[in-house]
Scaffold this motif. Structure first.
Motif, short mmCIF file in Angstrom:
data_model
loop_
_atom_site.label_atom_id
_atom_site.label_comp_id
_atom_site.label_asym_id
_atom_site.label_seq_id
_atom_site.Cartn_x
_atom_site.Cartn_y
_atom_site.Cartn_z
N SER A 10 0.81 -1.21 0.00
CA SER A 10 0.00 0.00 0.00
C SER A 10 0.85 1.26 0.00
O SER A 10 1.97 1.28 0.55
CB SER A 10 -0.90 0.01 1.23
N ARG A 27 -0.25 3.76 1.55
CA ARG A 27 -0.68 4.36 2.80
C ARG A 27 0.44 4.30 3.83
O ARG A 27 1.19 3.31 3.89
CB ARG A 27 -1.90 3.61 3.33
N TRP A 70 -9.15 7.42 2.00
CA TRP A 70 -8.25 7.32 3.15
C TRP A 70 -7.16 8.39 3.11
O TRP A 70 -6.63 8.77 4.15
CB TRP A 70 -7.64 5.93 3.25
N LEU A 71 -6.81 8.86 1.92
CA LEU A 71 -5.83 9.94 1.82
C LEU A 71 -6.29 11.18 2.59
O LEU A 71 -5.49 11.91 3.17
CB LEU A 71 -5.58 10.30 0.36
N ASP A 129 -6.53 10.24 6.56
CA ASP A 129 -5.24 10.06 7.24
C ASP A 129 -4.57 11.36 7.66
O ASP A 129 -3.60 11.34 8.44
CB ASP A 129 -4.28 9.28 6.35
N ASN A 165 2.25 11.72 4.05
CA ASN A 165 2.44 10.73 3.00
C ASN A 165 3.22 11.28 1.81
O ASN A 165 2.71 12.10 1.06
CB ASN A 165 1.06 10.24 2.53
#
Length: 409
Positions: free
Chosen positions: A171, A173, A268-269, A272, A279
């Motif tokens: 991922s 993530r 989720w970006l 988070d 990120n």
């Protein structure tokens, strides 16, 4: 007594200077901002473009809004260092009926990658990182990494991380820290020998951790000090705060019935932000104003308004193809530079662009491309999560077609 008088006089002078700074300098800065922020603005004809063609951009974007393709958009076009088109259409928030504004803030997802690559190239410029160094020189976590359980046939190099030829899987993530993130990635191994193929990967995330190890600063602080502050990118951040929150464009997905609803893939970006580590592969928020300053710096060969971020040599290395004949990217005819997608053979959605045009898209449909032959920058900011292919969206294609069609023959 003389000392007391001198001290009093000194304080009086300092107070006078402070008064001048407060009353006069803000006005001067404000004047400069109005005239030149984010770049000087010009009539299209002043830089070889046709106003009547550029005037078609707004109604075409409004039609995409009316058709439920997007909730809203900000479009910006610059040529020869000057902005000739900058508009906002539609809605930043459909449900609350908050109109899109030119300074609306967008989650730019993978458009973060070229900025991370720029951060690493700053260290290359300073002789602290070499592109052909093995990754293990900076991250010993990768010392025992395997390719599908077998030993490496050749070293995993820094340049492999930047070009998506590392073989890394997993991922994009982040975990709580970048240190934890790269440890997890290293345990996951590689899916092919470094340099053998191209596969989109979290390689830029690993580059973010190298920035931390080499600089001694956190990844996000390094970008802030070395890129965002010098370029006056005042709204580019991993965690929107204060007044920025009210300017956020909301992310939407399109249902099979053609309705836009909040959420969708890659959300989720957004979730988070401020929870997990910043990120390096996709965590930034930004505006059209900030991005055009970054892109103009790159187009200028690493410098903007007397502030040098990178050497011209570093920019040239970043923006040329490093992947040979490997098939790369999400649209045909591309190669890969260091953190940038590079158009080798224009076709399809890139057919109107010059060979050597470089840029990057994002999961929410955002796009930023630099055509160095035409000295042109095109920026499209939208927040839609489920385009069949965000790099090949009709919104991108129409905007680019009109931008290029406006060129005076």
């Amino acid at each position: 007594m003389k000392c007391a008088v001198a001290e009093c006089h000194c304080r009086w002078v300092m107070a006078l200077v402070a008064c001048f700074m407060l009353r006069v300098l803000p006005a001067a800065v404000a004047g400069e901002t109005n005239a030149n922020w984010p770049l000087p603005q010009a009539k299209p004809e002043d830089v070889g473009l046709k106003s009547d063609v550029l005037a078609k951009i707004r109604p075409r974007m409004e039609q995409f809004v009316a058709d439920g393709e997007i909730a809203g958009a900000v479009t910006l076009l610059a040529r020869k260092g000057k902005i000739v088109h900058w508009e906002a259409v539609g809605w930043a928030d459909l449900d609350a009926k908050i109109p899109m504004q030119k300074d609306s803030l967008f989650q730019i997802a993978s458009m973060t990658k070229p900025i991370t690559a720029t951060g690493l190239m700053i260290l290359v410029d300073r002789g602290k990182v070499n592109l052909d160094d093995p990754v293990t020189k900076y991250l010993p976590e990768f010392a025992e990494i395997k390719v599908n359980g077998k030993p490496l046939e050749k070293p995993l190099l820094v340049r492999h991380l930047l070009t998506h030829t590392s073989g890394l899987t997993g991922s994009q993530r982040t975990e709580t820290t970048l240190a934890e993130t790269v440890t997890k990635l290293a345990r996951g191994g590689l899916t092919f020998q470094p340099g053998e193929r191209w596969a989109y990967s979290p390689g830029l995330t690993v580059c973010g951790r190298i920035i931390e190890v080499v600089s001694g600063q956190s990844y996000d602080e390094f970008l802030r000090r070395e890129i965002f502050q010098p370029l006056r990118m005042k709204d580019t951040t991993f965690v929107p705060a204060g007044g920025q929150q009210s300017r956020l464009a909301r992310a939407y997905q399109r249902t099979p019935e053609g309705k836009l609803v909040p959420g969708g893939g890659a959300i989720w970006l957004i979730e988070d932000a401020g929870v997990r580590a910043p990120n390096p592969s996709g965590g930034l928020y930004s505006t059209a104003a900030d991005l055009v300053r970054f892109y103009q710096m790159i187009l200028n060969g690493g410098e903007l308004e007397g502030v040098r971020i990178l050497s011209s040599g570093a920019v040239a290395v970043m923006t040329r193809v490093h992947t040979g004949d490997l098939v790369t990217g999400f649209t045909p005819g591309n190669g890969w530079g260091l953190g940038w997608c590079v158009v080798r053979e224009p076709q399809g959605v890139t057919q109107m662009l010059s060979p050597g045009t470089f840029g990057h898209g994002g999961a929410f449909g955002t796009q930023g491309w630099i055509d160095p032959q035409r000295k042109m920058i095109v920026i499209l900011l939208v927040q839609r999560t489920n385009f069949p292919n965000s790099d090949g969206s009709p919104v991108r294609e129409v905007f680019q077609e009109l931008a290029v069609a406006a060129l005076a023959q």
